[in-house]
Scaffold this active site. Structure first.
Site, PDB file in Angstrom:
ATOM      1  N   ASP A  99       0.793  -1.237   0.000  1.00  0.00           N
ATOM      2  CA  ASP A  99       0.000   0.000   0.000  1.00  0.00           C
ATOM      3  C   ASP A  99       0.820   1.279   0.000  1.00  0.00           C
ATOM      4  O   ASP A  99       0.323   2.340   0.367  1.00  0.00           O
ATOM      5  CB  ASP A  99      -0.894  -0.009   1.242  1.00  0.00           C
ATOM      6  CG  ASP A  99      -0.103  -0.218   2.519  1.00  0.00           C
ATOM      7  OD1 ASP A  99       1.116   0.054   2.504  1.00  0.00           O
ATOM      8  OD2 ASP A  99      -0.690  -0.641   3.537  1.00  0.00           O
ATOM      9  N   GLU A 121       0.218  -9.067  -1.081  1.00  0.00           N
ATOM     10  CA  GLU A 121      -0.440  -8.509   0.121  1.00  0.00           C
ATOM     11  C   GLU A 121      -1.680  -7.704  -0.289  1.00  0.00           C
ATOM     12  O   GLU A 121      -1.873  -6.546   0.083  1.00  0.00           O
ATOM     13  CB  GLU A 121       0.516  -7.654   0.963  1.00  0.00           C
ATOM     14  CG  GLU A 121       0.064  -7.489   2.408  1.00  0.00           C
ATOM     15  CD  GLU A 121       0.984  -6.596   3.242  1.00  0.00           C
ATOM     16  OE1 GLU A 121       0.826  -5.378   3.198  1.00  0.00           O
ATOM     17  OE2 GLU A 121       1.870  -7.145   3.933  1.00  0.00           O
ATOM     18  N   GLU A 135      -2.347   5.056   2.794  1.00  0.00           N
ATOM     19  CA  GLU A 135      -2.239   3.636   2.427  1.00  0.00           C
ATOM     20  C   GLU A 135      -3.578   2.981   2.101  1.00  0.00           C
ATOM     21  O   GLU A 135      -3.665   2.122   1.216  1.00  0.00           O
ATOM     22  CB  GLU A 135      -1.536   2.857   3.551  1.00  0.00           C
ATOM     23  CG  GLU A 135      -0.045   3.167   3.707  1.00  0.00           C
ATOM     24  CD  GLU A 135       0.220   4.416   4.547  1.00  0.00           C
ATOM     25  OE1 GLU A 135      -0.741   5.086   4.988  1.00  0.00           O
ATOM     26  OE2 GLU A 135       1.407   4.729   4.761  1.00  0.00           O
ATOM     27  N   HIS A 209       5.861   5.757  12.842  1.00  0.00           N
ATOM     28  CA  HIS A 209       6.224   6.587  11.683  1.00  0.00           C
ATOM     29  C   HIS A 209       5.032   7.093  10.886  1.00  0.00           C
ATOM     30  O   HIS A 209       5.188   7.922   9.986  1.00  0.00           O
ATOM     31  CB  HIS A 209       7.124   5.792  10.732  1.00  0.00           C
ATOM     32  CG  HIS A 209       6.412   4.650  10.057  1.00  0.00           C
ATOM     33  ND1 HIS A 209       5.645   4.830   8.936  1.00  0.00           N
ATOM     34  CD2 HIS A 209       6.338   3.343  10.360  1.00  0.00           C
ATOM     35  CE1 HIS A 209       5.137   3.661   8.566  1.00  0.00           C
ATOM     36  NE2 HIS A 209       5.523   2.739   9.424  1.00  0.00           N
ATOM     37  N   ARG A 211       1.942   8.740   8.906  1.00  0.00           N
ATOM     38  CA  ARG A 211       1.596  10.140   8.643  1.00  0.00           C
ATOM     39  C   ARG A 211       0.469  10.638   9.549  1.00  0.00           C
ATOM     40  O   ARG A 211       0.479  11.776  10.000  1.00  0.00           O
ATOM     41  CB  ARG A 211       1.171  10.302   7.178  1.00  0.00           C
ATOM     42  CG  ARG A 211       2.342  10.535   6.251  1.00  0.00           C
ATOM     43  CD  ARG A 211       1.889  10.615   4.797  1.00  0.00           C
ATOM     44  NE  ARG A 211       2.922  11.236   3.965  1.00  0.00           N
ATOM     45  CZ  ARG A 211       4.051  10.663   3.602  1.00  0.00           C
ATOM     46  NH1 ARG A 211       4.336   9.444   4.021  1.00  0.00           N
ATOM     47  NH2 ARG A 211       4.929  11.294   2.834  1.00  0.00           N
ATOM     48  N   HIS A 242      12.417   6.403  13.116  1.00  0.00           N
ATOM     49  CA  HIS A 242      12.263   6.550  11.657  1.00  0.00           C
ATOM     50  C   HIS A 242      12.864   7.898  11.235  1.00  0.00           C
ATOM     51  O   HIS A 242      12.669   8.903  11.924  1.00  0.00           O
ATOM     52  CB  HIS A 242      10.768   6.489  11.329  1.00  0.00           C
ATOM     53  CG  HIS A 242      10.464   6.333   9.873  1.00  0.00           C
ATOM     54  ND1 HIS A 242      10.660   7.341   8.966  1.00  0.00           N
ATOM     55  CD2 HIS A 242       9.973   5.285   9.159  1.00  0.00           C
ATOM     56  CE1 HIS A 242      10.301   6.921   7.757  1.00  0.00           C
ATOM     57  NE2 HIS A 242       9.884   5.672   7.856  1.00  0.00           N
TER      58      HIS A 242
HETATM   59  C1  UD1 Z   1       6.527   5.217   3.692  1.00  0.00           C
HETATM   60  C2  UD1 Z   1       5.157   4.740   3.203  1.00  0.00           C
HETATM   61  C3  UD1 Z   1       4.423   4.008   4.316  1.00  0.00           C
HETATM   62  C4  UD1 Z   1       5.293   2.914   4.923  1.00  0.00           C
HETATM   63  C5  UD1 Z   1       6.625   3.511   5.354  1.00  0.00           C
HETATM   64  C6  UD1 Z   1       7.534   2.427   5.872  1.00  0.00           C
HETATM   65  C7  UD1 Z   1       3.941   6.084   1.563  1.00  0.00           C
HETATM   66  C8  UD1 Z   1       3.098   7.269   1.341  1.00  0.00           C
HETATM   67  N1  UD1 Z   1       4.351   5.869   2.822  1.00  0.00           N
HETATM   68  O1  UD1 Z   1       6.277   6.200   4.700  1.00  0.00           O
HETATM   69  O2  UD1 Z   1       3.242   3.416   3.789  1.00  0.00           O
HETATM   70  O3  UD1 Z   1       4.619   2.391   6.046  1.00  0.00           O
HETATM   71  O4  UD1 Z   1       7.247   4.126   4.224  1.00  0.00           O
HETATM   72  O5  UD1 Z   1       8.596   2.959   6.597  1.00  0.00           O
HETATM   73  O6  UD1 Z   1       4.252   5.371   0.649  1.00  0.00           O
HETATM   74  N2  UD1 Z   1      13.798   9.010   4.936  1.00  0.00           N
HETATM   75  C9  UD1 Z   1      15.175   8.986   4.924  1.00  0.00           C
HETATM   76  N3  UD1 Z   1      15.804   7.830   4.593  1.00  0.00           N
HETATM   77  C10 UD1 Z   1      15.144   6.692   4.287  1.00  0.00           C
HETATM   78  C11 UD1 Z   1      13.742   6.723   4.307  1.00  0.00           C
HETATM   79  C12 UD1 Z   1      13.081   7.889   4.618  1.00  0.00           C
HETATM   80  O7  UD1 Z   1      15.824   9.995   5.202  1.00  0.00           O
HETATM   81  O8  UD1 Z   1      15.781   5.661   3.992  1.00  0.00           O
HETATM   82  C13 UD1 Z   1      13.107  10.285   5.277  1.00  0.00           C
HETATM   83  C14 UD1 Z   1      13.173  11.305   4.122  1.00  0.00           C
HETATM   84  O9  UD1 Z   1      13.257  12.597   4.657  1.00  0.00           O
HETATM   85  C15 UD1 Z   1      11.814  11.091   3.459  1.00  0.00           C
HETATM   86  C16 UD1 Z   1      10.945  10.856   4.672  1.00  0.00           C
HETATM   87  O10 UD1 Z   1      11.731  10.026   5.545  1.00  0.00           O
HETATM   88  O11 UD1 Z   1      11.414  12.208   2.693  1.00  0.00           O
HETATM   89  C17 UD1 Z   1       9.605  10.223   4.426  1.00  0.00           C
HETATM   90  O12 UD1 Z   1       9.681   9.086   3.588  1.00  0.00           O
HETATM   91  P1  UD1 Z   1       8.330   8.590   2.850  1.00  0.00           P
HETATM   92  O13 UD1 Z   1       8.642   7.341   2.097  1.00  0.00           O
HETATM   93  O14 UD1 Z   1       7.711   9.693   2.113  1.00  0.00           O
HETATM   94  O15 UD1 Z   1       7.353   8.304   4.051  1.00  0.00           O
HETATM   95  P2  UD1 Z   1       7.399   7.203   5.188  1.00  0.00           P
HETATM   96  O16 UD1 Z   1       6.815   7.824   6.404  1.00  0.00           O
HETATM   97  O17 UD1 Z   1       8.721   6.574   5.253  1.00  0.00           O
HETATM   98  N1  UDP Z   2      12.104  -2.790  10.820  1.00  0.00           N
HETATM   99  C1  UDP Z   2      13.499  -2.817  10.729  1.00  0.00           C
HETATM  100  N2  UDP Z   2      14.216  -1.910  11.458  1.00  0.00           N
HETATM  101  C2  UDP Z   2      13.636  -0.986  12.264  1.00  0.00           C
HETATM  102  C3  UDP Z   2      12.216  -0.950  12.331  1.00  0.00           C
HETATM  103  C4  UDP Z   2      11.483  -1.871  11.588  1.00  0.00           C
HETATM  104  O1  UDP Z   2      14.070  -3.655  10.033  1.00  0.00           O
HETATM  105  O2  UDP Z   2      14.359  -0.193  12.895  1.00  0.00           O
HETATM  106  C5  UDP Z   2      11.334  -3.761  10.016  1.00  0.00           C
HETATM  107  C6  UDP Z   2      10.231  -4.522  10.722  1.00  0.00           C
HETATM  108  O3  UDP Z   2      10.712  -5.719  11.311  1.00  0.00           O
HETATM  109  C7  UDP Z   2       9.229  -4.778   9.614  1.00  0.00           C
HETATM  110  C8  UDP Z   2       9.386  -3.580   8.710  1.00  0.00           C
HETATM  111  O4  UDP Z   2      10.660  -3.008   9.020  1.00  0.00           O
HETATM  112  O5  UDP Z   2       9.575  -5.927   8.849  1.00  0.00           O
HETATM  113  C9  UDP Z   2       8.281  -2.603   8.970  1.00  0.00           C
HETATM  114  O6  UDP Z   2       8.577  -1.382   8.377  1.00  0.00           O
HETATM  115  P1  UDP Z   2       7.826  -0.061   8.748  1.00  0.00           P
HETATM  116  O7  UDP Z   2       7.333  -0.120  10.131  1.00  0.00           O
HETATM  117  O8  UDP Z   2       8.741   1.052   8.366  1.00  0.00           O
HETATM  118  O9  UDP Z   2       6.635  -0.043   7.704  1.00  0.00           O
HETATM  119  P2  UDP Z   2       5.142  -0.638   7.707  1.00  0.00           P
HETATM  120  O10 UDP Z   2       5.227  -2.094   7.947  1.00  0.00           O
HETATM  121  O11 UDP Z   2       4.391   0.098   8.751  1.00  0.00           O
HETATM  122  O12 UDP Z   2       4.645  -0.295   6.355  1.00  0.00           O
END
Ligand code: UD1
Ligand code: UDP
Length: 373
Positions: A99, A121, A135, A209, A211, A242
């Site tokens: 999602d 999924e 999502e 993490h 939104r 995060h």
């Molecule tokens: C995204 C997904 C969410 C998922 C989550 C898993 C969308 C809209 N959201 O949310 O569904 O649950 O990933 O973690 O698709 N950033 C870094 N380094 C990284 C990753 C992220 O610096 O490796 C920071 C950046 O500033 C980035 C921000 O996090 O702009 C947000 O990342 P984004 O993918 O937009 O949103 P997530 O909250 O990570």
């Molecule tokens: N996870 C990880 N390191 C962390 C936090 C989470 O490897 O510091 C793993 C966790 O075991 C799971 C996945 O990341 O498999 C979940 O990711 P996240 O919570 O970012 O996204 P969501 O599942 O909510 O989309």
């Protein structure tokens, strides 16, 4: 025999963890499949860490992540850049996961190119448009446009049947997250000594993490953590934070330099799995962690108002507690101090699969894709 050309697309940490077993399975079946991997890199460091762990070298890397990015830029970047990849690769099928905005935009882009999409999924729903946001609508979009639905559970399968969308190929396969977790727990025990956990204390593991938790909800979560450590001298909280600045800035402002609260960088998947195993209790708004923790017999308090993963809630190992400070504190405090309540929630259950989901998906693809052609 002409091989089936499968293009797997993912971009964030959880998609990478859950698609890695499938990529590996495609590689093992190279007589049948030509496997091509495209990462959008919606995440960067958190994605790369999973690619390294599972030794996956993407064929395409769109490298789209920007600091504090927004939904519009992720969507338009993925939509347009995937068009070029599809034109270059011309795959027989595109696989996307779950999602995220990567999945939604890559799926939509494939649909515009009239390329069949498989949704791994599929069928998860809260039926609440803004929880989780975006999502819930992302997965509705992907389920509506794809040809192959791989639902992890009976509930998600039923959601698909109720959705009034064409379901030519819909299958219950279990969730590939269990394939990934079992593989890592068996093969990659990680050293977490550098985290300096106090072995004499009960460990509470926290992640958040989402939104919809930006702003007041994440502050409430932090307030609950502070109260929990103040009132329970025998616990420590470890919180891999995060990198999203909307979360990270608040969490560090409120929780850093406090006794028995350890803030860390996001952990690689192997040490994180070890942390889950070592913890007494997990508090999270993550989707994936809700699926993994029950199979490790760890109670989970979900820091959200809704969940698209009702199975473990029904079994009793996962509880929805919302994001009010007092509700979180009370639920956690009870589990920390009442052994009977704790025991009720710490049975090992596994409603999300037996570790064979990726094998099942590949076998299904072999059969139905050939029959369709
Ligand atoms: C995204 C997904 C969410 C998922 C989550 C898993 C969308 C809209 N959201 O949310 O569904 O649950 O990933 O973690 O698709 N950033 C870094 N380094 C990284 C990753 C992220 O610096 O490796 C920071 C950046 O500033 C980035 C921000 O996090 O702009 C947000 O990342 P984004 O993918 O937009 O949103 P997530 O909250 O990570
Ligand atoms: N996870 C990880 N390191 C962390 C936090 C989470 O490897 O510091 C793993 C966790 O075991 C799971 C996945 O990341 O498999 C979940 O990711 P996240 O919570 O970012 O996204 P969501 O599942 O909510 O989309």
């Amino acid at each position: 025999m002409k091989k089936i050309k499968v293009l797997t697309v993912f971009g964030t940490r959880p998609e990478a963890i859950k698609m890695a077993p499938l990529v590996k399975e495609l590689e093992k079946n190279s007589d049948f499949f030509e496997s091509i991997v495209c990462v959008t890199a919606q995440h960067r460091e958190m994605l790369d860490s999973v690619l390294n762990l599972f030794e996956i070298k993407p064929d395409f890397d769109l490298n789209i992540m920007k600091a504090n990015q927004n939904l519009w830029s992720i969507t338009s970047d993925v939509l347009l850049k995937m068009k070029e990849v599809y034109e270059q690769v011309n795959p027989d099928i595109v696989l996307v996961h779950g999602d995220t905005t990567t999945s939604m935009a890559a799926g939509l882009s494939a649909f515009y190119a009239k390329i069949p999409v498989g949704h791994v999924e599929a069928g998860l729903r809260t039926f609440d448009k803004y929880n989780p946001f975006p999502e819930e609508i992302n997965r509705v979009v992907v389920d509506s446009l794809c040809e192959y639905h791989f639902a992890p559970t009976e509930t998600s399968m039923q959601n698909l049947k109720n959705a009034q969308i064409p379901l030519k190929h819909a299958y219950k396969t279990g969730n590939t997250v269990i394939d990934a977790l079992l593989y890592i727990v068996k093969n990659k025990e990680a050293d977490i000594s550098k985290l300096n956990l106090d072995e004499t204390k009960k460990t509470v593991l926290v992640t958040a993490h989402r939104r919809e938790n930006f702003g007041e909800p994440i502050k409430n979560i932090c307030r609950a953590i502070i109260k929990l450590v103040e009132e329970n001298k025998d616990i420590q909280v470890i919180y891999p934070v995060h990198p999203n600045p909307n979360i990270k800035n608040t969490v560090y402002e409120m929780l850093q330099n406090r006794e028995r609260i350890i803030l860390t960088e996001p952990q690689d998947y192997a040490p994180f799995s070890t942390l889950m195993k070592k913890s007494y209790l997990i508090m999270t708004d993550s989707g994936g962690v809700q699926e993994e923790a029950p199979s490790l017999a760890k109670p989970v308090l979900v820091l959200r108002r809704t969940t698209e993963r009702p199975e473990a809630v029904e079994y009793g190992t996962v509880k929805l507690v919302g994001t009010e400070t007092e509700d979180i504190f009370k639920a956690a405090n009870l589990l920390l101090n009442n052994e009977e309540e704790y025991k009720k929630m710490s049975d090992a259950i596994n409603p999300y699969g037996d570790g064979t989901a990726s094998k099942q998906i590949i076998e299904i693809l072999k059969t139905v894709k050939k029959a369709d052609d």
